[in-house]
Design a protein around this motif. Structure first.
Motif, PDB file in Angstrom:
ATOM      1  N   ARG A   1       0.855  -1.184   0.000  1.00 43.45           N
ATOM      2  CA  ARG A   1       0.000   0.000   0.000  1.00 43.45           C
ATOM      3  C   ARG A   1       0.889   1.230   0.000  1.00 43.45           C
ATOM      4  O   ARG A   1       1.539   1.560   0.999  1.00 43.45           O
TER       5      ARG A   1
ATOM      6  N   LEU B   1      -3.159   5.949   0.737  1.00 40.50           N
ATOM      7  CA  LEU B   1      -4.514   5.550   1.094  1.00 40.50           C
ATOM      8  C   LEU B   1      -5.318   5.188  -0.143  1.00 40.50           C
ATOM      9  O   LEU B   1      -6.157   4.272  -0.093  1.00 40.50           O
ATOM     10  N   ASP B   2      -5.056   5.856  -1.268  1.00 41.30           N
ATOM     11  CA  ASP B   2      -5.834   5.630  -2.481  1.00 41.30           C
ATOM     12  C   ASP B   2      -5.059   4.880  -3.568  1.00 41.30           C
ATOM     13  O   ASP B   2      -5.476   4.869  -4.723  1.00 41.30           O
TER      14      ASP B   2
ATOM     15  N   VAL C   1     -11.676   6.360  -2.604  1.00 42.44           N
ATOM     16  CA  VAL C   1     -11.581   7.048  -1.325  1.00 42.44           C
ATOM     17  C   VAL C   1     -12.663   8.120  -1.257  1.00 42.44           C
ATOM     18  O   VAL C   1     -12.849   8.884  -2.226  1.00 42.44           O
TER      19      VAL C   1
ATOM     20  N   ARG D   1     -10.448  11.275   5.182  1.00 42.27           N
ATOM     21  CA  ARG D   1     -10.453  10.445   3.983  1.00 42.27           C
ATOM     22  C   ARG D   1     -10.631   8.992   4.417  1.00 42.27           C
ATOM     23  O   ARG D   1      -9.908   8.503   5.289  1.00 42.27           O
ATOM     24  N   ARG D   2     -11.605   8.323   3.788  1.00 43.40           N
ATOM     25  CA  ARG D   2     -11.895   6.931   4.126  1.00 43.40           C
ATOM     26  C   ARG D   2     -11.857   6.088   2.859  1.00 43.40           C
ATOM     27  O   ARG D   2     -12.583   6.358   1.898  1.00 43.40           O
ATOM     28  N   ALA D   3     -10.984   5.066   2.858  1.00 47.40           N
ATOM     29  CA  ALA D   3     -10.850   4.184   1.705  1.00 47.40           C
ATOM     30  C   ALA D   3     -11.950   3.133   1.718  1.00 47.40           C
ATOM     31  O   ALA D   3     -12.538   2.828   2.751  1.00 47.40           O
TER      32      ALA D   3
ATOM     33  N   GLU E   1      -9.635   1.723   5.716  1.00 44.27           N
ATOM     34  CA  GLU E   1      -8.630   2.589   6.315  1.00 44.27           C
ATOM     35  C   GLU E   1      -9.073   4.042   6.217  1.00 44.27           C
ATOM     36  O   GLU E   1      -9.811   4.420   5.309  1.00 44.27           O
ATOM     37  N   ARG E   2      -8.592   4.860   7.176  1.00 48.36           N
ATOM     38  CA  ARG E   2      -8.958   6.273   7.180  1.00 48.36           C
ATOM     39  C   ARG E   2      -7.772   7.131   7.578  1.00 48.36           C
ATOM     40  O   ARG E   2      -6.847   6.662   8.244  1.00 48.36           O
ATOM     41  N   GLU E   3      -7.825   8.395   7.146  1.00 53.30           N
ATOM     42  CA  GLU E   3      -6.807   9.380   7.480  1.00 53.30           C
ATOM     43  C   GLU E   3      -7.491  10.664   7.927  1.00 53.30           C
ATOM     44  O   GLU E   3      -8.534  11.050   7.383  1.00 53.30           O
TER      45      GLU E   3
END
Length: 479
Positions: free
Chosen positions: A192, A195-196, A217, A276-278, A282-284
């Motif tokens: 990875r 995130l995107d 995302v 941001r949520r994939a 996963e999230r940031e």
């Protein structure tokens, strides 16, 4: 016990005489009653006989229980050799005994001794990225230097920032090698990268090639609301707000109100943060975008706007209009401004500032931009920092456990300058905070704000449109 009553009536008195009922003596021809009720005729000969019988029975039971009869010893039967061989071939041996299992079979004429132990044709393993970077992780996994260099070239050309997050998992497949003296060739590498984005390096007839695998995302900002409760900082933690975002939220509110006095448990916080949520879960979290507080005393609404990322209120006025009321995060006001009895000196005198109780090491920030004029030891103040903000305004931060600035250094509003301590004349860890205007100590809670930036015209219209858009975001409530 049955009784008879005999009444004698000498006038004018009455006398009662009690006589136990006579029980007929047992006859030798009658059978002896061994079942005695110990609750009847207590103290009689029959009662004592029953008690002795009970004691004898109990003693007999105890004596029989203490007698140990040894079990007969059965001599072991020797195990036949063929049965022992079969048990060894089909059983599982313990490691403590050497795990000697299986049936020994001598090698036949078709057995050929190998010159070296054969290897697996391919290895599938998972490596984890460390602080040394991608190249070091690949080398530790057994990838050769040529393949490592090729991977780095492909990755640097695919992503803007080739530095990956620590603990990133690397899915590796290593192929067959010609000899043991050369490393295994890299067949596949997947990880990875962002995130995107997921990157995959595969081996083709032309060499290693890179495949980009995009990940959907959702970058809609996240809005969180909830009650303040007993502690605003604790409520933010329970809501799942990242520590950096929570600190920024408290700092922005501190520019426009006194968190110690103006915030109540019934108030509700309202914040919007970049999020941001994939599609994989996963999230940031990014920067704080909106800081709000709904209270019975006042309403606060601050929005990040403009190229500098400054916060402005609903009317377009900048949040940084003056001094931060509480220059230490998560502290409580323990002593106010004015005359008080000094706990160490033992007499009353003017307390020229306010005290904020907080654990040792809690960061202390500059309440406004300025230049450090003092950073060191100063008598009863202990470790102290003094900042000159111009226009005759100075602030002082005393009893620090450490100092993070030096004299002459320029500091910005909200910049860390030290940490809470208990140096000098202090009875416990706290920050002593003073505000001086034109050489005279003033109450920090009553210091009037200075003029700050202000939005006007078309810029103000764009700001209000953005504020309306942020407020229409769905909120996630925790109470």
């Amino acid at each position: 016990m049955a009784t008879q009553v005999e009444a004698i009536r000498p006038a004018p008195w009455v006398v009662f005489r009690w006589h136990p009922t006579a029980r007929p003596a047992p006859s030798w021809d009658e059978p002896v009653d061994l079942l005695v009720d110990l609750g009847d005729d207590i103290g009689s000969a029959r009662w004592w006989r029953g008690l002795l019988t009970l004691g004898a029975l109990a003693a007999t039971a105890i004596a029989l229980g203490l007698v140990r009869v040894p079990a007969p010893r059965i001599p072991p039967v020797p195990e036949p050799a063929d049965l022992a061989l079969e048990r060894r071939a089909t059983g599982v041996g313990a490691l403590a005994s050497g795990s000697r299992t299986g049936r020994p079979v001598p090698p036949g004429p078709s057995v050929v001794r190998l010159s070296e132990i054969p290897e697996r044709p391919r290895l599938e393993l998972v490596a984890r990225l460390g602080s040394a970077g991608l190249a070091a992780a690949l080398r530790r996994a057994g990838v050769g230097p040529e393949d490592v260099a090729a991977v780095l070239r492909l990755v640097e050309g695919a992503v803007s920032s080739p530095r990956l997050e620590p603990d990133t998992e690397l899915d590796l497949v290593l192929g067959r090698r010609e000899t043991r003296r050369v490393p295994r060739p890299l067949e596949r590498l997947a990880f990875r990268a962002a995130l995107d984005l997921r990157l995959e390096v595969v081996r083709t007839p032309q060499g290693l090639a890179l495949n980009r695998i995009p990940i959907a995302v959702d970058d809609t900002p996240l809005r969180l609301q909830g009650p303040v409760g007993r502690s605003l900082a604790a409520s933010l933690r329970r809501a799942g707000v990242p520590a950096a975002v929570a600190a920024d939220f408290l700092r922005q509110l501190g520019y426009v109100l006194d968190i110690q006095r103006d915030v109540r448990a019934r108030d509700r916080f309202d914040l919007v943060v970049e999020h941001r949520r994939a599609e994989t879960g996963e999230r940031e979290f990014g920067r704080l975008l909106y800081a709000g507080l709904e209270g019975h005393r006042r309403r606060v609404a601050l929005l990040r706007f403009g190229p500098k990322g400054e916060f402005f209120g609903e009317n377009g006025e900048g949040a940084r209009r003056g001094l931060i009321r509480t220059p230490v995060e998560g502290a409580r006001l323990s002593s106010g401004f004015g005359m008080r009895f000094h706990p160490i000196l033992g007499f009353s005198r003017l307390h020229q500032g306010v005290d904020f109780a907080a654990p040792t090491g809690t960061p202390v920030v500059a309440s406004a931009a300025g230049r450090v004029t003092l950073a060191g030891w100063s008598g009863g103040y202990g470790q102290v920092v003094e900042v000159d903000h111009g226009r005759g305004l100075k602030t002082r931060y005393a009893h620090l456990s450490r100092i993070d600035v030096r004299p002459g250094q320029a500091v910005g509003q909200g910049q860390r300058i030290g940490a809470v301590g208990s140096t000098g004349l202090s009875t416990g860890p706290h920050l002593h905070y003073e505000v001086w205007r034109d050489g005279r100590a003033v109450n920090p809670a009553e210091t009037r704000f200075l003029a700050g930036p202000r939005l006007e015209g078309a810029e103000l219209a764009r700001f209000k449109a953005e504020l309306d858009r942020i407020r229409r975001l769905p909120a996630t409530s925790i109470g």
